[in-house]
Design a protein around this motif. Structure first.
Motif, short mmCIF file in Angstrom:
data_model
loop_
_atom_site.label_atom_id
_atom_site.label_comp_id
_atom_site.label_asym_id
_atom_site.label_seq_id
_atom_site.Cartn_x
_atom_site.Cartn_y
_atom_site.Cartn_z
N GLU A 69 1.04 -1.31 0.15
CA GLU A 69 0.08 0.12 -0.14
C GLU A 69 0.84 1.08 0.08
O GLU A 69 1.49 1.63 0.88
N CYS A 70 1.00 1.92 -1.18
CA CYS A 70 1.84 2.98 -1.51
C CYS A 70 1.28 4.05 -1.98
O CYS A 70 -0.08 4.22 -2.30
N THR A 71 1.52 5.35 -1.78
CA THR A 71 0.89 6.56 -2.27
C THR A 71 1.93 7.20 -3.04
O THR A 71 2.89 7.56 -2.35
N TYR A 72 1.73 7.64 -4.08
CA TYR A 72 2.71 8.45 -5.08
C TYR A 72 2.00 9.58 -5.48
O TYR A 72 1.02 9.47 -6.49
N ALA A 73 2.23 10.72 -5.04
CA ALA A 73 1.23 11.91 -5.36
C ALA A 73 1.74 12.20 -6.93
O ALA A 73 2.92 12.02 -7.15
N PRO A 74 0.75 12.91 -7.38
CA PRO A 74 -0.71 13.31 -7.44
C PRO A 74 -1.64 12.19 -7.29
O PRO A 74 -2.79 12.51 -6.99
N SER A 75 -1.18 11.00 -7.39
CA SER A 75 -2.31 10.08 -7.33
C SER A 75 -2.74 9.63 -5.95
O SER A 75 -1.85 10.09 -5.00
N THR A 76 -4.12 9.26 -5.73
CA THR A 76 -4.46 8.83 -4.42
C THR A 76 -3.89 7.53 -4.01
O THR A 76 -3.32 6.74 -4.95
N THR A 77 -3.91 7.12 -2.93
CA THR A 77 -3.62 5.74 -2.41
C THR A 77 -4.09 4.81 -3.23
O THR A 77 -3.63 3.72 -3.69
N LEU A 78 -5.55 4.82 -3.61
CA LEU A 78 -6.29 3.85 -4.31
C LEU A 78 -5.81 4.02 -5.62
O LEU A 78 -5.75 2.85 -6.46
N GLN A 79 -5.70 4.87 -6.39
CA GLN A 79 -5.04 5.10 -7.77
C GLN A 79 -3.80 4.37 -7.92
O GLN A 79 -3.50 3.76 -8.96
N THR A 80 -2.87 4.64 -6.96
CA THR A 80 -1.57 4.00 -7.08
C THR A 80 -1.63 2.36 -6.74
O THR A 80 -0.98 1.68 -7.53
#
Length: 462
Positions: free
Chosen positions: A241-252
């Motif tokens: 479970e990662c988060t790469y802005a500007p994506s949301t966690t779910l998009q990532t």
């Protein structure tokens, strides 16, 4: 196969396994495997490292384009509006270069009838969405257009497994293999092992997965691999479970997941290379495999481009487009599915020489390129084409390095910065130094029309 972070720049690299492929210089170097967005923001030709390239679904902060996003925003519902140009007449001919990269078929089996199973731990906060994604993505036009060319069919889906155990704080890929074998043997709801089984293991943000001395979310975004379970070699995908802005966690997560599903079904046993299916570019285009960061799997080849990440019409979740050998050869967008009503256009630097390239710190590999000594210049042709009539577009060249704030060693001069289908422009490249990462210099050409942009790679060697 795995997403890597190099010098602060997240590279989408999907990892096939914890070990290096026997015939590839480095298994770990794939640009965002299975959905990692290798999107990098290019500043006047230099990557600044602000955009995540994580494999497994990093959102791209603008894409490898000098401002304009490639084929629309990374998370638009259709990939962005396309410039349809003028109405085609009977004399239209697509002037496609013969020098187009192809991903190799190494002869091993793909999953013709894949079986998916979503597995998550107690308290995983995305369980509803990830279960829904796994259950539904295989029936979408996106899935068919992405993988049917390679013989992969519509998956069946086993009931999701929601474990009562809490996820570990840390676990290695070797540990995951042992855990998977134990869970299957224990009969806790995991499906029986088979050549078509794909176990999809989601870890919460509180778990750090380690692979080849790298950590999830900082060193890579997601990966797929295979292991012996119950005497059968099975495929599994690991989705931290990662988060790469500007994506949301779910998009990532879903970007990465779509990337890994496509690669795991088209290359179920990626290591060693002798057991691989669709993996590795043709030898002439080794520089594509190196620059995009990995093993040249079908997800890796498109994870470098911001236009590859989008939400398909009629589907709830973000996905990544996948490389199509057929579309690439025919002059269409090589990353499929293509945006409806899009007129794809791009500019291809024709590499005149054979030069050495460093791959994951290893030497001895050769590729197409432009051979230019430090302090010298060379002019190369750049062939323009589009899949339908459209107005002239603008071209620009930029140096690329995976290292944040790396010095620029290439200077570019054009005989013209505009052209259209069938035109050949001439690009003069002057070299002032060598990027130690490659033992040469990577660059890309961006073709821009309005808000749309498409990118093609090139390499300068000593």
């Amino acid at each position: 196969m795995r997403t890597w972070l190099l010098g602060g720049v997240t590279l989408l690299v999907a990892a096939c396994s914890g070990g290096a492929a026997t015939s590839n210089p480095g298994d770990g170097g794939e640009a965002r495997d299975t959905g990692v967005d290798v999107a990098i923001t290019a500043d006047a030709g230099q990557v600044d490292g602000t955009g995540p390239i994580a494999e497994g679904g990093g959102g791209d902060a603008g894409g490898l384009d000098a401002g304009a996003k490639d084929t629309g925003a990374p998370h638009d519902s259709g990939g962005g509006g396309a410039d349809t140009g003028t109405v085609a007449d009977g004399g239209w001919v697509i002037d496609v270069p013969t020098d187009i990269p192809q991903v190799g078929d190494n002869g091993a089996s793909v999953m013709k009838t894949p079986v998916f199973q979503s597995i998550s731990f107690s308290g995983y906060d995305q369980v509803t969405d990830i279960d829904a994604f796994v259950a539904s993505v295989g029936a979408t036009p996106y899935w068919h257009d992405a993988v049917a060319e390679y013989g992969v069919g519509v998956p069946t889906v086993q009931p999701a497994v929601h474990l009562t155990a809490t996820a570990p704080k840390t676990i290695s890929d070797t540990g995951i293999q042992s855990w998977l074998a134990s869970e299957v043997s224990a009969g806790v709801g995991l499906m029986a092992p088979s050549a078509n089984a794909l176990y999809i293991i989601s870890y919460p943000s509180t778990t750090t997965v380690t692979l080849d001395s790298s950590n999830s979310c900082t060193g890579f975004g997601a990966y797929h691999n295979s292991a012996s379970v119950g005497g059968v070699q099975v495929a599994y995908a690991v989705i931290p479970e990662c988060t790469y802005a500007p994506s949301t966690t779910l998009q990532t997560t879903t970007d990465s997941l779509s990337h890994e599903l496509a690669e795991a079904t088209t290359d179920p046993v990626p290591i060693p290379f002798a057991s691989a299916s669709w993996q590795g570019t043709d030898v002439a285009h080794t520089f594509w495999e190196v620059i995009t960061g990995g093993d040249g799997e079908l997800g890796d080849m498109c994870s470098f481009f911001s236009s590859s990440f989008y939400t398909p019409a009629g589907f709830t979740y973000d996905v990544q487009r996948i490389w199509s050998n057929t579309a690439a050869k025919q002059g269409h967008d090589p990353c499929q599915p293509e945006t409806p009503n899009e007129v794809y256009f791009t500019s291809v630097p024709l590499m005149p020489d054979t030069v050495p390239i460093v791959w994951d710190t290893q030497t001895g590999y050769m590729t197409e390129g432009a051979q230019i000594a430090v302090g010298a210049s060379k002019t190369i042709p750049v062939q323009l084409y589009s899949e339908g009539p459209m107005a002239a577009w603008t071209v620009a060249a930029y140096e690329y390095s995976p290292v944040a704030n790396a010095p620029k060693y290439l200077a570019f001069t054009w005989d013209s910065t505009t052209g259209q289908n069938g035109d050949t422009l001439h690009l003069t490249i002057t070299v002032s130094g060598t990027d130690a990462t490659y033992g040469g210099n990577a660059f890309y050409i961006e073709s821009t029309s309005g808000s749309l942009a498409h990118t093609w790679l090139g390499f300068v060697g000593r």
